[in-house]
Design a protein around this motif. Structure first.
Motif, PDB file in Angstrom:
ATOM      1  N   PHE A 367       0.834  -1.198   0.000  1.00 16.59           N
ATOM      2  CA  PHE A 367       0.000   0.000   0.000  1.00 16.59           C
ATOM      3  C   PHE A 367       0.871   1.251   0.000  1.00 16.59           C
ATOM      4  O   PHE A 367       0.615   2.214  -0.736  1.00 16.59           O
ATOM      5  N   LEU A 368       1.921   1.257   0.802  1.00 15.73           N
ATOM      6  CA  LEU A 368       2.820   2.410   0.864  1.00 15.73           C
ATOM      7  C   LEU A 368       3.572   2.584  -0.447  1.00 15.73           C
ATOM      8  O   LEU A 368       3.830   3.720  -0.876  1.00 15.73           O
ATOM      9  N   ALA A 369       3.954   1.479  -1.093  1.00 16.40           N
ATOM     10  CA  ALA A 369       4.638   1.582  -2.379  1.00 16.40           C
ATOM     11  C   ALA A 369       3.737   2.235  -3.417  1.00 16.40           C
ATOM     12  O   ALA A 369       4.181   3.098  -4.197  1.00 16.40           O
ATOM     13  N   CYS A 370       2.475   1.862  -3.435  1.00 14.12           N
ATOM     14  CA  CYS A 370       1.529   2.478  -4.368  1.00 14.12           C
ATOM     15  C   CYS A 370       1.246   3.929  -3.996  1.00 14.12           C
ATOM     16  O   CYS A 370       1.017   4.777  -4.870  1.00 14.12           O
ATOM     17  N   THR A 371       1.284   4.213  -2.697  1.00 13.63           N
ATOM     18  CA  THR A 371       1.100   5.596  -2.243  1.00 13.63           C
ATOM     19  C   THR A 371       2.219   6.485  -2.768  1.00 13.63           C
ATOM     20  O   THR A 371       1.991   7.664  -3.077  1.00 13.63           O
ATOM     21  N   LEU A 372       3.425   5.938  -2.878  1.00  7.09           N
ATOM     22  CA  LEU A 372       4.543   6.696  -3.436  1.00  7.09           C
ATOM     23  C   LEU A 372       4.225   7.148  -4.854  1.00  7.09           C
ATOM     24  O   LEU A 372       4.441   8.312  -5.216  1.00  7.09           O
ATOM     25  N   ILE A 373       3.684   6.233  -5.666  1.00  9.12           N
ATOM     26  CA  ILE A 373       3.341   6.561  -7.049  1.00  9.12           C
ATOM     27  C   ILE A 373       2.187   7.552  -7.094  1.00  9.12           C
ATOM     28  O   ILE A 373       2.139   8.441  -7.952  1.00  9.12           O
ATOM     29  N   LEU A 374       1.254   7.427  -6.160  1.00  3.78           N
ATOM     30  CA  LEU A 374       0.076   8.300  -6.141  1.00  3.78           C
ATOM     31  C   LEU A 374       0.374   9.665  -5.546  1.00  3.78           C
ATOM     32  O   LEU A 374      -0.164  10.680  -5.993  1.00  3.78           O
ATOM     33  N   GLY A 375       1.231   9.722  -4.524  1.00  8.72           N
ATOM     34  CA  GLY A 375       1.450  10.958  -3.793  1.00  8.72           C
ATOM     35  C   GLY A 375       2.346  11.955  -4.510  1.00  8.72           C
ATOM     36  O   GLY A 375       2.109  13.173  -4.438  1.00  8.72           O
ATOM     37  N   LEU A 376       3.381  11.476  -5.204  1.00 14.45           N
ATOM     38  CA  LEU A 376       4.311  12.392  -5.866  1.00 14.45           C
ATOM     39  C   LEU A 376       3.634  13.336  -6.861  1.00 14.45           C
ATOM     40  O   LEU A 376       3.986  14.511  -6.924  1.00 14.45           O
ATOM     41  N   PRO A 377       2.678  12.861  -7.673  1.00 12.44           N
ATOM     42  CA  PRO A 377       2.109  13.768  -8.679  1.00 12.44           C
ATOM     43  C   PRO A 377       1.038  14.724  -8.181  1.00 12.44           C
ATOM     44  O   PRO A 377       0.581  15.572  -8.946  1.00 12.44           O
ATOM     45  N   PHE A 378       0.593  14.619  -6.919  1.00 14.07           N
ATOM     46  CA  PHE A 378      -0.452  15.526  -6.437  1.00 14.07           C
ATOM     47  C   PHE A 378      -0.037  16.981  -6.568  1.00 14.07           C
ATOM     48  O   PHE A 378      -0.784  17.819  -7.089  1.00 14.07           O
TER      49      PHE A 378
END
Length: 457
Positions: A367-378
């Motif tokens: 979940f945290l690994a996917c959060t990395l991909i999701l959080g950077l582009p915000f």
């Protein structure tokens, strides 16, 4: 030719001073704790799980507040923008709207578990009023941007503003954890048993806003008053808005961008509004864990904002937004593939142990690994959206078009939360409810692909 700083005399510099530019970025810093602490990571999950005893009802109520706020913003943002363009100064509007957010946040202290009737309605109204104040204030603050730097620097300053805002959210989250959550005895005599920490984020956000918005008022140049009375400004603004709406056929490129922003903006708002709620429900995280998760997301968004500020001058605002949307699609797909005992839909993993440490289970790692991909582009998605609007807005109509920009971000803001609630109710699955954001992101990306970005000079 660089744009002149509004409110400067004929002999003054063509752009605002470095102090003015730096002070403009403190607006994002001042307002970010409201979005970080209240609407995303601390108060929203607390409200849906504790203030309202039934989480499904709590999530529905939260969606209603965002729906009402979204409708109000959609109807009034372009009107207020047109009025401000007719009258001149933006700071008086920002002051009045910041007061609304301050008052709405302060009231949240009384959001104790189990309230009902008039008090519950009062808390819902406070959340709605605070949201409206913040979103309207953003319209007027954004409209200042083109007057502070030349066109080729708009993206950089916008990205710095978003990045500094995320730093503010990060620090405010750290303060909440350090003062109220980690100590056995919370600061100021607060009581964990009565959820004082969760309720305190409202007054804390109000105080933070009151203090840190002051540099913007003190040092950022404002447009000079045109000597138009408020009644005349209202009339002139409404007439100008009508002319603008009738003349949108002459701004087809801008209209396509506004439609794209409306669609992918809905997805961004939904992810912000329900991301913390989804994470807490999926893994049963306590306040400390979700607070640390919020810090991680803010670090990612902050880092992404500064990366976007470096990237945008090289590839342009449009491509920066498109790259951010693609990353968010990948990140959401990854998050949706994860459950407490399964990752990537098919791989079974050990269930989280009740006495595990922070993020200790395999599913939480994924979940945290996917959060990395999701959080950077915000950060880049929001900062570059603002700078692209500043480049596309016709000269002399900046605030008005930023009102339309806010309209595009809020006109259907109720739709994504409504669809999330409806799909969650029909499928009894929060995962399928959150999946609603994927078609919004995909459609927004397609519309954005047809927008022509003007070159910076």
């Amino acid at each position: 030719m660089p744009l002149r700083a509004e409110g400067l005399g004929e002999g003054d510099s063509a752009v605002a001073s470095k102090l003015a530019q730096a002070s403009w970025t403190t607006f994002d810093w001042a307002f970010q704790p409201f979005f970080t602490l209240v609407t995303t990571f601390i108060f929203a999950p607390y409200f849906t799980s504790a203030v309202v005893a039934d989480p499904v009802t709590g999530q529905a109520y939260w969606g209603y507040t965002q729906t009402v706020a979204g409708i109000a913003i959609a109807l009034l943002s372009p009107v207020l923008g047109a009025i401000a363009d007719a009258a001149g100064p933006r700071k008086p509007w920002i002051f009045a709207l910041a007061c609304l957010t301050f008052a709405g946040c302060a009231v949240l202290w009384w959001a104790v578990p189990g309230i009902d009737g008039g008090m519950l309605f009062g808390i819902l109204a406070a959340i709605t009023i605070a949201t409206i104040g913040a979103e309207f204030a953003i319209v007027f603050n954004n409209a200042m941007l083109p007057s502070l730097v030349p066109p080729e620097r708009i993206g950089v300053l916008s990205a710095i503003g978003w990045g500094i805002g995320y730093v503010g959210g990060l620090i405010s989250l750290g303060l909440v954890l350090g003062l109220f959550v980690l100590p056995q005895v919370p600061a100021f005599g607060l009581d964990k048993a009565t959820f004082d920490a969760e309720r305190m984020v409202g007054p804390l956000s109000a105080l933070w806003l009151a203090v840190f918005i002051l540099p913007m008022f003190a040092f950022v140049p404002d447009q000079k008053s045109r000597g138009v009375a408020i009644g005349a400004a209202v009339g002139a603004g409404l007439r100008q808005l009508g002319e603008t709406l009738r003349g949108l056929k002459h701004y087809r490129n801008v209209v396509r961008y506004l439609l794209a922003h409306m669609i992918y903006g809905d997805a961004l708002l939904a992810i912000f509004a329900f991301g913390g709620i989804y994470a807490r429900a999926t893994f049963g995280w306590d306040l400390l864990t979700i607070g640390i998760f919020g810090i991680l997301l803010n670090v990612l968004a902050m880092t992404g904002s500064f990366i976007g500020g470096v990237l945008e001058p090289r590839i342009g605002s449009k491509r920066t937004i498109a790259l951010a949307i693609v990353m968010m699609i990948v990140g959401i797909l990854g998050i949706l593939s994860i459950g407490p005992e399964r990752i990537f839909f098919v791989i079974e993993v050990a269930a989280p142990a009740p006495d595990r440490g922070l993020f200790a289970s395999p599913a939480e790692h994924a979940f945290l690994a996917c959060t990395l991909i999701l959080g950077l582009p915000f950060g880049p998605a929001q900062a570059s959206s603002r700078s692209l609007m500043a480049r596309l807005a016709p000269p002399g109509m900046v605030t008005e078009f930023f009102g339309l920009f806010a309209l595009s971000g809020k006109a259907t803001a109720f739709l994504a939360p409504f669809m999330i609630g409806l799909v969650t109710d029909l499928t009894h699955s929060q995962r399928w409810g959150l999946a609603v954001v994927l078609p919004f992101l995909a459609l927004g990306l397609w519309l954005l692909s047809g927008v022509k970005e003007p070159k910076a000079h």
